[in-house]
Scaffold this active site. Sequence first.
Site, PDB file in Angstrom:
ATOM      1  N   CYS A 113      36.928  36.587  39.413  1.00 14.03           N
ATOM      2  CA  CYS A 113      37.907  37.685  39.488  1.00 14.03           C
ATOM      3  C   CYS A 113      37.747  38.579  40.714  1.00 14.03           C
ATOM      4  CB  CYS A 113      37.814  38.555  38.236  1.00 14.03           C
ATOM      5  SG  CYS A 113      38.037  37.682  36.686  1.00 14.03           S
TER       6      CYS A 113
ATOM      7  N   HIS B 216      39.647  45.941  39.256  1.00 14.01           N
ATOM      8  CA  HIS B 216      38.391  45.177  39.339  1.00 14.01           C
ATOM      9  C   HIS B 216      37.804  45.098  40.748  1.00 14.01           C
ATOM     10  CE1 HIS B 216      36.014  41.758  37.118  1.00 14.01           C
ATOM     11  NE2 HIS B 216      35.322  42.881  37.270  1.00 14.01           N
TER      12      HIS B 216
END
Length: 589
Positions: A81, A142
């Site tokens: 990610c 993120h």
Amino acid sequence: TTQDGLPLTGRMRIRLVLLSFLSVAQSHAATRPNLVLLLADDLGIGDLGCYGNKTLRTPNIDRLAEGGVKLTQHLAASPLCTPSRAAFMTGRYPIRSGMASEFLVGVYLFSASSGGLPTSEITFAKLLKGQGYSTALIGKWHLGTNCHNKSDFCHHPLSHGFDYFHGIPVTNLRDCKPGEGSVFTRGIRLLVFIPLQIIAVTLLTMVVLKYLGLVRVPPLVFFGLLCLAAMILGLLVCFLHYFRPLNCFLMRNHEITQQPLSYDNLMQRLVADAAQFIRRNAKKPFLLVLSYLHVHTALFSSKEFAGKSKHGAYGDAVEEMDWSVGQILKVLDELKLANNTLIYFSSDQGAHVEEVTPKGEVHGGSNGIYKGGKANNWEGGIRVPGILRWPGVIQAGLEIDEPTSNMDVFPTVATLAGAPLPEDRIIDGRDLMPLLQGKTQHSDHEFLFHYCNFYLNAVRWHPRNSTSIWKAFFFTPKFSPEGANGCFSTHVCFCHGHSVSYHHPPLLFDISRDPTERNPVTPATEPRFQEVLDTMQQAVDRHTKTLKAVPNQLSLGNIVWKPWLQMCCSPSGLSCQCDREKQARRASH
């Protein structure tokens, strides 16, 4: 002459020049499309109907593909990610920005970590904002939040070119949803249960030896070991109790609006906000990045979708995400913006095949025919959906099998917005428009480099005058148990040390003939074996020379929890609980 003393012909010339300038400006503005970038989390290429799935219902994403271009060899720059999203935002390999870990952990797990996308990096949002675009990120970020204190927001989306942010600063984890287990199970076993077992065995041994009169053990030793065990247990209880509120929360710009976050109608809330952003900016160019929490675990869906798919909780989440795509398309049609909007749909990496619950429920997706998945560079980990639609500009129903990258979004949208690319840094992405519009039939990527965190894992070569696509692995993960399609014993595959097998010479595949990566070529089966490897090694050497040493944003010191960076919606910091989302919904009603 006129009152201002200018001759009439001079005044007319000025008017004509001004009218001409305004006409050019309006024409330029009209050619700059709105940009809607839809990014799923952990979605497999085999999860969508338009990529061959026969049991999951994804009519809206399929309609998007039918009306645009489907990329069948679209590749994430990283199979994890955080580094993948850094590459997506900047158009650069994550190692260039320091967003590639040399440590086992390759992503951010705590909101109070100090690492993140450096302020020196230029995102496409920053470029487009400079061109007059309204910019918004809704959903998952993120890429870090703070650097030195809990309100400097140095890594926050608003510091990287977004005018508006509504979502989660870290990621969606099992620990965020009560009853869904923990991603820290292995760490807890290593750091808590094993030390407790050692303490218990030590205490029992000392008791036996003392009883037999073989050794004299001072009472303070017993007391010290008991205190150590109590402290370890206390820390575990605190961690389990406080992790969710301290790390799982929603923000709107710089303000925490729901802590801990509630999954009740979460998708509907975020999509409604995305639709409102489009409506607010219908008269001017806008960039909307809708970064889904779906389908990363913990899985969730609203009551309208729960239990409705043929694939359990995972299928429910996919189908709810597809519904949300339909809602965005509906708003664009309603406002008559569809023909002037480029839509991009993809996933940050492949499906997480190791996501299986203790009860045996599969919570990961399908990577179709491709080997591996999230956290490794087999095709299943990096080959992701890639769909682009722009009616009247991109031919509908086209399928392109050339290698492309999620880094290509950066130069593509920058060029469409009229923003010059930065000249002080290497941009690894390539403008997709010539390929999408049929002006070229060949990808501009002759070589692509596949990193596993900090480590160069594989290289892909598509020779200019050949249909072959060579892929050479310098190392591959050790799947466990043996014969499995993932690293089930560790939940994800790691990138170095005893977790991988090194290959000398590199393991070589021709992806064009063997997309499943089952049959590596050898000198006996490929006469050009050594020539191909030599060419790829030369490309690696050239690429390596372009890398500069930068601070590692995913070092152990940058990913650990730091109490002075902890954000809390309570001024006192004693009870990090609030629900301003619910208050806002009541006010709107």
